[in-house]
Design an enzyme around this catalytic site. Structure first.
Site, short mmCIF file in Angstrom:
data_model
loop_
_atom_site.label_atom_id
_atom_site.label_comp_id
_atom_site.label_asym_id
_atom_site.label_seq_id
_atom_site.Cartn_x
_atom_site.Cartn_y
_atom_site.Cartn_z
N TYR A 14 -1.50 -0.68 10.38
CA TYR A 14 -1.43 -1.43 8.70
C TYR A 14 -0.41 -0.76 7.66
O TYR A 14 0.78 -1.03 7.10
CB TYR A 14 -2.61 0.03 7.70
CG TYR A 14 -3.05 -0.55 6.54
CD1 TYR A 14 -3.16 -1.70 6.41
CD2 TYR A 14 -2.72 0.14 5.92
CE1 TYR A 14 -4.34 -1.85 5.10
CE2 TYR A 14 -3.63 0.22 4.03
CZ TYR A 14 -3.43 -1.32 3.91
OH TYR A 14 -3.81 -1.24 2.59
N SER A 65 0.82 -1.17 -0.15
CA SER A 65 -0.01 0.22 0.00
C SER A 65 0.91 1.04 0.21
O SER A 65 1.86 0.93 0.55
CB SER A 65 -1.03 -0.14 1.92
OG SER A 65 -1.34 1.22 1.39
N1 LIG Z 1 -8.62 -1.02 -1.38
C1 LIG Z 1 -7.76 0.13 -1.57
O1 LIG Z 1 -7.15 1.50 -1.51
C2 LIG Z 1 -6.06 -0.18 -0.82
C3 LIG Z 1 -5.17 -0.13 -0.89
C4 LIG Z 1 -3.87 -0.27 -0.65
C5 LIG Z 1 -3.51 -1.20 -0.44
N2 LIG Z 1 -4.86 -2.56 -0.72
C6 LIG Z 1 -4.82 -3.78 0.05
O2 LIG Z 1 -5.46 -4.71 -0.81
C7 LIG Z 1 -5.51 -6.18 -0.62
C8 LIG Z 1 -6.67 -5.58 -0.66
O3 LIG Z 1 -8.40 -5.03 0.01
P1 LIG Z 1 -9.64 -4.91 -1.10
O4 LIG Z 1 -9.79 -2.98 -0.96
O5 LIG Z 1 -9.61 -5.33 -2.26
O6 LIG Z 1 -10.23 -5.37 0.06
P2 LIG Z 1 -11.41 -6.01 0.42
O7 LIG Z 1 -12.06 -5.99 1.45
O8 LIG Z 1 -12.31 -5.90 -0.35
O9 LIG Z 1 -11.01 -7.58 0.19
C9 LIG Z 1 -10.16 -8.35 0.79
C10 LIG Z 1 -10.53 -10.08 0.70
O10 LIG Z 1 -9.52 -10.27 2.05
C11 LIG Z 1 -9.64 -11.26 2.66
N3 LIG Z 1 -9.37 -11.87 4.01
C12 LIG Z 1 -9.44 -11.01 5.26
N4 LIG Z 1 -9.13 -11.20 6.11
C13 LIG Z 1 -8.45 -12.26 5.76
C14 LIG Z 1 -7.98 -13.96 6.49
N5 LIG Z 1 -7.70 -13.52 7.06
N6 LIG Z 1 -7.76 -14.74 5.40
C15 LIG Z 1 -8.55 -14.74 3.88
N7 LIG Z 1 -9.05 -13.88 3.43
C16 LIG Z 1 -8.21 -12.74 3.81
C17 LIG Z 1 -11.73 -11.01 2.89
O11 LIG Z 1 -12.82 -11.71 3.67
C18 LIG Z 1 -11.83 -10.07 1.57
O12 LIG Z 1 -12.56 -10.98 0.60
C19 LIG Z 1 -5.40 -6.00 0.81
O13 LIG Z 1 -4.04 -6.33 1.33
C20 LIG Z 1 -5.58 -3.70 1.19
O14 LIG Z 1 -4.50 -3.84 2.22
C21 LIG Z 1 -5.66 -1.62 -0.80
#
Ligand SMILES: NC(=O)c1ccc[n+]([C@@H]2O[C@H](COP(=O)([O-])OP(=O)(O)OC[C@H]3O[C@@H](n4cnc5c(N)ncnc54)[C@H](O)[C@@H]3O)[C@@H](O)[C@H]2O)c1
Length: 255
Positions: A161, A148
């Site tokens: 985070y 991130s």
């Molecule tokens: N959306 C953003 O703006 C953003 C920005 C930077 C980084 N990220 C990173 O991208 C990744 C995906 O995020 P997203 O925005 O798609 O979120 P999201 O909440 O849509 O998806 C995350 C998924 O991870 C699963 N999950 C959570 N804990 C888990 C565990 N212990 N075991 C297995 N699965 C688990 C959830 O069930 C969910 O399906 C994350 O690592 C997040 O930190 C997201």
């Protein structure tokens, strides 16, 4: 490596960036294994996308679950070529909050999912991928992690985070160096702010203000744009040991 006829394990593949990655893989003729905690969304995606996708309920904080997810990929599709780590949790909590201290437990939870969970998936996937028949380039596998921009410019409330994503950034190069012996590449993507269910609960005004922090394009990222980068990383063998910011030039402010 091509996506077509290859098998990819996607942790967190039931939602957001992981879901977009699963869709990209299927669209390009590959097979995807969704390893996620959320069975409902995971099974719904399998029902929609058909036999190129399978779901295995996985908690990445449990090393046995991570191992079973890899075993499921191999038993279902007989092979594994890539791992895309998208499972993650986001929290915002001050160290000295109005209602008390941040707490070590919360810090540990975030590290367990975002950092240790990512590592756990990597070790089990790499163990299997190192046995693959190499392609003409000598390539046996590819691993793509999700960091991130918080790893570089974490805001107030993001100590846990940012630390977890900083860990993902820092382990990218040593893992790429070690696994190069087996023809397995390791990359990480550091997204800016993307419109996923992680952000769905925010009020519209907050979303707009976050989108406006992004110089260009002046909006939240679309999950497909993340998946497009994953596709490119899979196909370009010179990309290795690096972290790519995918952020529209955003540099997060203090809060
Ligand atoms: N959306 C953003 O703006 C953003 C920005 C930077 C980084 N990220 C990173 O991208 C990744 C995906 O995020 P997203 O925005 O798609 O979120 P999201 O909440 O849509 O998806 C995350 C998924 O991870 C699963 N999950 C959570 N804990 C888990 C565990 N212990 N075991 C297995 N699965 C688990 C959830 O069930 C969910 O399906 C994350 O690592 C997040 O930190 C997201």
């Amino acid at each position: 490596m091509r996506v077509k006829n290859k098998t990819f394990l996607v942790s967190g593949g039931a939602s957001g960036l992981g879901e977009a990655t699963v869709r990209m893989i299927v669209l390009n003729g590959g097979q995807a294994v969704i390893a996620d905690l959320d069975s409902t969304k995971g099974e719904d995606l399998v029902a929609e996308l058909g036999e190129a996708v399978t779901f295995v309920k996985t908690d990445v904080t449990n090393d046995e679950d991570a191992k079973s997810a890899v075993a499921h990929a191999v038993s279902h599709f007989q092979t594994l070529h890539g791992l895309i780590n998208c499972a993650g949790v986001g929290i915002a909590k001050k160290v000295l909050g109005k209602r008390g201290l941040h707490g070590v437990e919360t810090f540990q939870k975030v590290m367990q999912v975002n950092l240790i969970g990512t590592f756990s998936m990597i070790q089990h996937a790499a163990e299997v991928m190192k046995e693959n028949e190499p392609n003409r380039e000598g390539e046996r596998g590819v691993i793509i992690n999700t960091a991130s921009v918080a790893a570089f410019d974490g805001q107030i409330g993001q100590a846990a985070y940012a630390a977890s994503k900083g860990g993902v950034v820092s382990m990218t190069l040593p893992l790429a160096r070690e696994l190069s012996a087996f023809g397995i590449r390791v990359m990480s993507v550091a997204p800016g702010i993307f419109e996923t269910p992680m952000f769905a609960t925010l009020p519209e005004a907050a979303k707009q203000s976050l989108g406006q922090m992004t110089p260009f394009p002046n909006r939240l990222g679309h999950p497909k744009e993340y998946a497009d980068l994953v596709q490119h990383i899979i196909t370009n063998p010179m990309l290795n040991g690096e972290v790519i910011r995918l952020d529209g030039a955003i540099r997060m402010q203090m809060k």
